[in-house]
Write an enzyme that holds these catalytic residues in place. Sequence first.
Site, PDB file in Angstrom:
ATOM      1  CB  SER A 154      35.282   6.009 -11.029  1.00  0.00           C
ATOM      2  OG  SER A 154      36.385   6.047 -11.872  1.00  0.00           O
ATOM      3  NE  ARG A 192      37.907   4.238  -6.104  1.00  0.00           N
ATOM      4  CZ  ARG A 192      37.449   3.900  -7.317  1.00  0.00           C
ATOM      5  NH1 ARG A 192      37.301   4.814  -8.249  1.00  0.00           N
ATOM      6  NH2 ARG A 192      37.133   2.663  -7.578  1.00  0.00           N
ATOM      7  CG  ASP A 227      37.478   9.457 -11.931  1.00  0.00           C
ATOM      8  OD1 ASP A 227      37.121   8.585 -11.119  1.00  0.00           O
ATOM      9  OD2 ASP A 227      38.231   9.218 -12.894  1.00  0.00           O
ATOM     10  CG  HIS A 286      34.512   1.660 -19.614  1.00  0.00           C
ATOM     11  ND1 HIS A 286      35.550   2.573 -19.658  1.00  0.00           N
ATOM     12  CD2 HIS A 286      34.618   1.022 -18.431  1.00  0.00           C
ATOM     13  CE1 HIS A 286      36.241   2.483 -18.534  1.00  0.00           C
ATOM     14  NE2 HIS A 286      35.686   1.553 -17.767  1.00  0.00           N
ATOM     15  CE  LYS A 295      36.787   7.604 -15.377  1.00  0.00           C
ATOM     16  NZ  LYS A 295      37.827   6.795 -14.876  1.00  0.00           N
TER      17      LYS A 295
HETATM   18  N1  URA Z   1      37.964   2.228 -14.117  1.00  0.00           N
HETATM   19  C1  URA Z   1      37.623   3.490 -13.755  1.00  0.00           C
HETATM   20  O1  URA Z   1      37.594   4.393 -14.583  1.00  0.00           O
HETATM   21  N2  URA Z   1      37.340   3.723 -12.471  1.00  0.00           N
HETATM   22  C2  URA Z   1      37.344   2.760 -11.529  1.00  0.00           C
HETATM   23  O2  URA Z   1      37.043   3.033 -10.402  1.00  0.00           O
HETATM   24  C3  URA Z   1      37.689   1.457 -11.911  1.00  0.00           C
HETATM   25  C4  URA Z   1      37.991   1.216 -13.233  1.00  0.00           C
END
Ligand code: URA
Length: 448
Positions: free
Chosen positions: A183, A168, A161, A82, A187
């Site tokens: 966040s 946000r 999220d 990621h 995931k």
């Molecule tokens: N990527 C995400 O999945 N969440 C965030 O808060 C910032 C970047």
Amino acid sequence: MTPTHIIEKKQAGKALSNKEIEYFIRGYVEGSIPDYQMSAWLMAVYFQGMNVDETVNLTRAMLESGDKVDFSGVPGKRVDKHSTGGVGDKLSLLAAPTAAACGGQIPMISGRGLGHTGGTLDKLESIPGFSVQMTCSQLRDAVLRIGAALAGQNSRLVPADMKIYALRDVTATVKSIPLITASIISKKAAEGIDALVLDVKSGGGAVFRRREKMEELARMLVEVGNDFGIETTALLTNMDQPLGYAVGNWLEVRECVDIMRSGEGAEDLLELNRALAGTMLKMSGITQSIAEGVRRAEQTLVNGDAYAKFREIVVNQGGDPEVIDHPENYPKAKFSQAITANDNGFIHSIKTREAGIISMMLGAGRMKKEDAIDYKAGIVLRRKKGDAVGKGELLAEIYSDSEDELLEAAKRFPEVFTISEAPTQPSPLIYKAIHRLGEESWEAFSRT
Ligand code: URA
């Protein structure tokens, strides 16, 4: 316990208990806590922060709002990569097929582009037919059959999220270390993975420009990820110029396809792909060392196996393989313009954020979530940092379906490059690894 009391407690800089965090997140997902109270709470977290325990509890509360992909009983380890995002960052399109072609199992949930940064899902959707919508069981099935799936978050995967991120975005509370950590890790935990390699970027094109802030984020991500039983390693990388040459959805897919078919391309993309895919291979137990993982990743890219795997992923998700086999036939943008140098010299710096904003203006990105994207739009750089350039020579080409935007971008674009008389030393692309056991230079880590 009342929402107002919890907001006030965070406003005063006090740590919240697990019960308070659970109550707040559950209330928001179920609808008993309205957007305006969640907005106030997010702003309080934005300013007061959260300690590691609170961030772990927030991550857990978010994870428990939905389903989890269940790989229990399946041999091997699931691994993902990621990135915290950047300009021209197309590494998921390279690292996922590279690692999967070596036997990796990668259930990758990615995001969309917003503002100056691009998103993997938009890039993939530039391939006609490619679907990023998958249920948890389709994701699992694809990983077991072909090794990788690249999908978007679905409504059952961390719905907390989905709802919180949308808020946000419009309340200017994205740039918060605990909120970003919860966040991302919620995931990743929902994907059912065992190991995670993070590409945490600093520099002009990154979420936080300052290196110290990115290191702080990396440490929090590593700590919370490991706390969830996901072996998490962060590579700290530089984003002081766009990655590779292309910025824009189809242009980036094409760059990756060209690399996977020829084994050649921009050195920064090749280096980062070796590092990320190599680390994924070691962490999933496929290789004994990072060094061996890096070698395997390189061979797999050069011998065409990564491309064959990418093609399999495209076909599995409904994409038209003819388009990637013959990228030269893809429709072209209506308008294009060459950007040339005003001086002789060497490329001293590239304003990466500005390049991302110009690419968005050209049609490749969105200001608001609802904006449509033009997949053909964007930038192809012809010079990178440290390259020599002569007056009148090509710096970049820009593409758009809108002539007005193209002319505006062409006016702004020369400012993106600074040309100096003397050559500049490019900064190292990967400078550090942060993992469960500590921190070390990439050089040292890559020998382990
Ligand atoms: N990527 C995400 O999945 N969440 C965030 O808060 C910032 C970047």
